[in-house]
Every structure is written in C-alpha cells, then in structure tokens.
Design a protein around this motif. Structure first.
Motif, PDB file in Angstrom:
ATOM      1  N   GLY A  36     -13.399  21.201  -4.261  1.00  0.00           N
ATOM      2  CA  GLY A  36     -13.362  20.098  -4.210  1.00  0.00           C
ATOM      3  C   GLY A  36     -12.312  19.414  -4.579  1.00  0.00           C
ATOM      4  N   LEU A  37     -11.513  20.689  -5.917  1.00  0.00           N
ATOM      5  CA  LEU A  37     -10.181  20.059  -5.737  1.00  0.00           C
ATOM      6  C   LEU A  37      -9.577  19.920  -4.822  1.00  0.00           C
ATOM      7  N   THR A  38      -9.057  21.445  -4.220  1.00  0.00           N
ATOM      8  CA  THR A  38      -8.384  21.561  -3.095  1.00  0.00           C
ATOM      9  C   THR A  38      -8.567  20.429  -2.242  1.00  0.00           C
ATOM     10  N   SER A  39      -9.491  19.360  -2.709  1.00  0.00           N
ATOM     11  CA  SER A  39     -10.074  18.351  -1.390  1.00  0.00           C
ATOM     12  C   SER A  39      -9.595  16.776  -1.095  1.00  0.00           C
ATOM     13  N   THR A  40      -9.328  17.249  -2.652  1.00  0.00           N
ATOM     14  CA  THR A  40      -8.321  16.123  -3.848  1.00  0.00           C
ATOM     15  C   THR A  40      -7.208  15.178  -3.154  1.00  0.00           C
ATOM     16  N   GLY A  41      -6.667  14.439  -2.157  1.00  0.00           N
ATOM     17  CA  GLY A  41      -5.827  14.395  -1.877  1.00  0.00           C
ATOM     18  C   GLY A  41      -4.409  14.272  -1.830  1.00  0.00           C
ATOM     19  N   GLY A  42      -3.986  14.823  -0.745  1.00  0.00           N
ATOM     20  CA  GLY A  42      -2.497  15.752  -0.936  1.00  0.00           C
ATOM     21  C   GLY A  42      -2.464  16.660  -2.254  1.00  0.00           C
ATOM     22  N   PHE A  43      -3.040  17.051  -2.459  1.00  0.00           N
ATOM     23  CA  PHE A  43      -3.105  18.802  -3.353  1.00  0.00           C
ATOM     24  C   PHE A  43      -2.552  20.015  -2.352  1.00  0.00           C
ATOM     25  N   ARG A  44      -3.265  20.271  -1.268  1.00  0.00           N
ATOM     26  CA  ARG A  44      -2.798  21.130  -0.469  1.00  0.00           C
ATOM     27  C   ARG A  44      -1.144  20.441   0.747  1.00  0.00           C
ATOM     28  N   ALA A  45      -0.948  19.399   0.729  1.00  0.00           N
ATOM     29  CA  ALA A  45      -0.182  19.063   0.984  1.00  0.00           C
ATOM     30  C   ALA A  45       1.211  19.278  -0.344  1.00  0.00           C
ATOM     31  N   LEU A  46       0.835  19.437  -0.964  1.00  0.00           N
ATOM     32  CA  LEU A  46       1.744  19.359  -2.373  1.00  0.00           C
ATOM     33  C   LEU A  46       1.877  20.945  -2.177  1.00  0.00           C
ATOM     34  N   ALA A  47       0.732  21.893  -3.244  1.00  0.00           N
ATOM     35  CA  ALA A  47       0.868  22.905  -2.344  1.00  0.00           C
ATOM     36  C   ALA A  47       1.741  23.763  -1.730  1.00  0.00           C
ATOM     37  N   ARG A  48       1.417  23.060  -0.036  1.00  0.00           N
ATOM     38  CA  ARG A  48       2.969  24.144   0.556  1.00  0.00           C
ATOM     39  C   ARG A  48       3.488  23.714   0.232  1.00  0.00           C
ATOM     40  N   LYS A  49       4.049  22.083  -0.063  1.00  0.00           N
ATOM     41  CA  LYS A  49       5.479  21.528   0.186  1.00  0.00           C
ATOM     42  C   LYS A  49       6.391  22.575  -1.497  1.00  0.00           C
ATOM     43  N   ARG A  50       5.233  22.708  -2.421  1.00  0.00           N
ATOM     44  CA  ARG A  50       5.692  23.511  -3.688  1.00  0.00           C
ATOM     45  C   ARG A  50       6.142  25.276  -3.742  1.00  0.00           C
ATOM     46  N   GLY A  51       5.390  25.710  -2.284  1.00  0.00           N
ATOM     47  CA  GLY A  51       5.386  26.465  -2.367  1.00  0.00           C
ATOM     48  C   GLY A  51       4.638  28.187  -2.752  1.00  0.00           C
ATOM     49  N   VAL A  52       3.552  27.036  -3.082  1.00  0.00           N
ATOM     50  CA  VAL A  52       2.494  27.533  -3.952  1.00  0.00           C
ATOM     51  C   VAL A  52       1.298  28.598  -3.394  1.00  0.00           C
ATOM     52  N   GLY A  53       0.683  29.218  -3.226  1.00  0.00           N
ATOM     53  CA  GLY A  53      -0.470  29.359  -2.082  1.00  0.00           C
ATOM     54  C   GLY A  53      -1.317  29.075  -2.997  1.00  0.00           C
ATOM     55  N   LEU A  54      -2.252  28.878  -1.624  1.00  0.00           N
ATOM     56  CA  LEU A  54      -3.727  28.627  -2.319  1.00  0.00           C
ATOM     57  C   LEU A  54      -4.880  29.006  -1.495  1.00  0.00           C
ATOM     58  N   PHE A  55      -5.398  29.620  -2.515  1.00  0.00           N
ATOM     59  CA  PHE A  55      -6.936  30.229  -1.944  1.00  0.00           C
ATOM     60  C   PHE A  55      -7.958  29.341  -2.401  1.00  0.00           C
ATOM     61  N   VAL A  56      -9.019  29.101  -1.662  1.00  0.00           N
ATOM     62  CA  VAL A  56     -10.430  28.197  -2.095  1.00  0.00           C
ATOM     63  C   VAL A  56     -11.403  28.965  -2.669  1.00  0.00           C
ATOM     64  N   ILE A  57     -11.822  29.170  -3.766  1.00  0.00           N
ATOM     65  CA  ILE A  57     -12.790  30.014  -4.295  1.00  0.00           C
ATOM     66  C   ILE A  57     -14.334  29.390  -3.193  1.00  0.00           C
ATOM     67  N   PHE A  58     -14.842  30.234  -2.292  1.00  0.00           N
ATOM     68  CA  PHE A  58     -15.661  30.225  -1.913  1.00  0.00           C
ATOM     69  C   PHE A  58     -17.424  31.003  -2.094  1.00  0.00           C
ATOM     70  N   PRO A  59     -17.641  30.340  -2.800  1.00  0.00           N
ATOM     71  CA  PRO A  59     -19.590  31.338  -4.057  1.00  0.00           C
ATOM     72  C   PRO A  59     -19.946  31.092  -2.290  1.00  0.00           C
ATOM     73  N   VAL A  60     -21.279  32.461  -2.617  1.00  0.00           N
ATOM     74  CA  VAL A  60     -21.510  32.511  -1.011  1.00  0.00           C
ATOM     75  C   VAL A  60     -23.049  33.115  -1.596  1.00  0.00           C
ATOM     76  N   PHE A  61     -23.322  34.129  -2.450  1.00  0.00           N
ATOM     77  CA  PHE A  61     -24.999  34.126  -3.135  1.00  0.00           C
ATOM     78  C   PHE A  61     -25.206  33.492  -4.211  1.00  0.00           C
ATOM     79  N   TYR A  62     -24.306  33.028  -5.119  1.00  0.00           N
ATOM     80  CA  TYR A  62     -25.175  32.008  -5.844  1.00  0.00           C
ATOM     81  C   TYR A  62     -24.937  30.622  -5.368  1.00  0.00           C
ATOM     82  N   ALA A  63     -26.438  30.251  -5.768  1.00  0.00           N
ATOM     83  CA  ALA A  63     -26.669  29.144  -4.915  1.00  0.00           C
ATOM     84  C   ALA A  63     -27.367  28.198  -5.855  1.00  0.00           C
ATOM     85  N   PRO A  64     -27.815  27.819  -6.893  1.00  0.00           N
ATOM     86  CA  PRO A  64     -28.253  27.322  -7.634  1.00  0.00           C
ATOM     87  C   PRO A  64     -28.716  25.690  -7.394  1.00  0.00           C
TER      88      PRO A  64
END
Length: 343
Positions: A47-75
């Motif tokens: 959700g946060l990564t999808s926020t407008g401009g987050f990915r572009a800003l991470a790339r611009k600032r040289g910050v590596g970005l991993f998206v946390i992806f839960p698999v079997f936790y599924a309430p």
C-alpha cells in the motif's frame, strides 16, 4: 564461511534497512530522515509503495526498495473462503492470536499469490520482493528458549495435503487416514522423515515459483526471504521440521535470507543474534540479512534498554552479516535515542 559477503560487490552492498507498512507523514520527509540515519534500503508494504511518487523518490534518492509480500498469512481471504484454512494435527484451524494461515498446498491459492506477486512487480517495479510468511504455521514470536519442541504445532493435515503427501510417497490416498489426529499418528509411525521433506518442498517450491514468475518480468529483481530465527538444532530442528524452511534449498533461489532475530521478544541475549546469522551463514550459500526489533514488542511494560538495543545492533552486524533491517520505522521515529544510536 558460506554466505560471507565481505568481498562481494553490488547488489551485495551492506544493507541498512527499515521495515515500514504505512505512514501518516509526507513521503519526502521520510527519505530525508532515512538519509540522515544512513538507511539505504526500505522494505515497505504494498500500500505504501503504491503511494504516488514513492517508487520514483526511492530511485531518485538511491534507496533500495523491497515490497513486503506475505504469502500464507491470509486472514481476509480465510474469512471469505474458510475451506482454505491450514489444519493442525489436532484438527483445528491454524490460528493463534492474530496469526492465521492458509493451507500451503492448495494449487488455487498458490496460483493466486503468484499472480499477485507478478502484479506487484509489473506495476511497482521494485528492486526486490521481500517474501514474508513463507512457512508452515507457527506463532514463533511466542516461542521462548524453554519451549518444549513437542508442543509446537504440526501442519498441514487437511485432506488436500494428506492426499498430496500420499502421492509423494507413492501410496494410495486411502493409506493415510483422513482424520488429522489419526493421520499425524500414521505419519509418525510410517513416514516421519518423508513428511519433513514434503513440508519443506512445499515451501521451497512456492518460493521457486514466485521467483520464477517475477524474474520473467524483471530478471534483476532481488528475492529476500523472511526466516524464522531458529538455528539448526533449536527445537529439535524446528526450522525445518515445524516451519518447513530449508535454508540450503531456499538459498538456491533467494538473494538474501533474513532471519527475524528479535532477541528481546524471544527472551534471548543480544549476542544470540550473531549466532543465528552465523548458523544460517554456514548452511545457506547466500547473504544473511538479520532483522532486529527496536521496541519491546510482546513484552510491553518491560524494559528493553537503549544499551541492549545497541548491543543487538552490533551483534547483528557481526560477520557474515550482510547488514541489518530494523523492525520497524514507526518505533525508530518514536524513540530519538534509538535513532541516535543508529546514526
């Protein structure tokens, strides 16, 4: 030792990372604070990564970005589709407190998750996918040093898993009783080692399938796997036997293995963190990236001192560590003294 990254170059720079799932603050301000603290990688919720401009800003600032992806936790999914629950050896749903797990063998659920991972990578183009809850059910956050290994949960004993296990053994499905308790007894008596291998391959194959799917979109994407912080001999081999995480096999697929070494939570001394990293480093031929806690989660009201936090951080950075990830940003933001220690 295997996993030592001291001589490695990109992408194996020493990571100083932070987990963050959501925020009420302006995104540019976050990156300013991270730069001030020397944080060069962020593991963020979708959700946060999808926020407008987050990915572009991470790339611009040289910050590596991993998206946390839960698999079997599924309430949320389990609330709508209760037939997907993982089932314990006692015949109960795989649930303890907030931890609610889906069956790891259901092909429809697995395919759904794989397509979700593909969608995330195609849409957000992160540097990496940080795969969480990629294991069998266990509320490891509440498993202290004196826990009886025999009391840990055993999953999954749903009819689907039992039938799949029978196929792997080459026996008729009817050979394994369909009732969870009877099935567990049959497995202990007839196929205990094969059951452990079956459980581990169920997890490893899911990681492999996710990695293959997202690497078709981005061949350079990095795969990080959240690991239960148990050493090989802990809890009678619980990392493999209970959680189904085969570090050696997972390392063949992943770029990083990240044990969630929350020492205070687990009633362990800070130096225990280094032992977890070293143990994992010996069996996993890929960088080990420990995650450590910042606040006294699950032990609210008890004292997790700043000096103990600093000791935990120093232990996390001992070789062959590939760096450190802090859980989580909101805890750092709320504690200027710990932020200063990180700086």
């Amino acid at each position: 030792a295997p996993g030592d990254v001291a001589e490695a170059g990109p992408p194996y720079r020493r990571i100083v990372g932070v987990k963050i799932y959501e925020t009420e603050h302006e995104v540019p301000g976050l990156f300013d604070q991270w730069e001030d603290l020397g944080i060069n990688t962020v593991l963020a919720g979708e959700g946060l990564t999808s926020t407008g401009g987050f990915r572009a800003l991470a790339r611009k600032r040289g910050v590596g970005l991993f998206v946390i992806f839960p698999v079997f936790y599924a309430p949320e999914i389990l609330a709508e589709e209760p037939g997907l629950w993982a089932i314990t050896a006692d015949g109960e749903r795989a649930k303890e407190d907030w931890v609610e797990f889906a069956c790891p063998s259901r092909s429809d659920f697995r395919e759904r998750r794989i397509q979700e991972a593909r969608s995330i990578v195609k849409r957000l183009r992160p540097d990496g996918l940080s795969i969480d809850f990629i294991r069998h059910f266990v509320f490891w956050e509440m498993v202290g040093p004196e826990k009886d290994p025999g009391s840990l949960p055993e999953t999954c004993h749903c009819v689907h898993c039992l039938q799949a296990f029978a196929v792997s053994l080459g026996v008729p499905a009817a050979a394994i009783p369909p009732q969870p308790q009877r099935a567990a007894a049959w497995i202990r008596a007839n196929a205990a080692e094969q059951w452990v291998r079956f459980k581990a391959e169920t997890i490893t194959s899911m990681v492999r399938e996710i990695a293959e799917a997202v690497r078709k979109i981005d061949p350079d994407i990095l795969i990080n796997i959240h690991m239960v912080p148990w050493r090989r001999d802990d809890y009678d081999g619980g990392a493999l036997r209970v959680a189904g995480q085969d570090a050696s096999a997972l390392a063949e697929v992943a770029d990083y293995l990240s044990p969630m070494a929350y020492s205070f939570m687990l009633h362990r001394p800070p130096e225990w963190i280094a032992s977890v990293v070293q143990d994992l480093g010996w069996v996993a031929d890929c960088p080990v990236l420990p995650s450590i806690q910042v606040s006294p989660a699950y032990r609210e009201g008890e004292v997790f001192s700043s000096s103990e936090f600093e000791a935990a951080l120093r232990a996390a950075l001992e070789p062959p560590s590939a760096g450190v990830v802090f859980w989580s940003w909101d805890h750092i933001e709320a504690d200027p003294e710990r932020a200063e220690i990180i700086r």
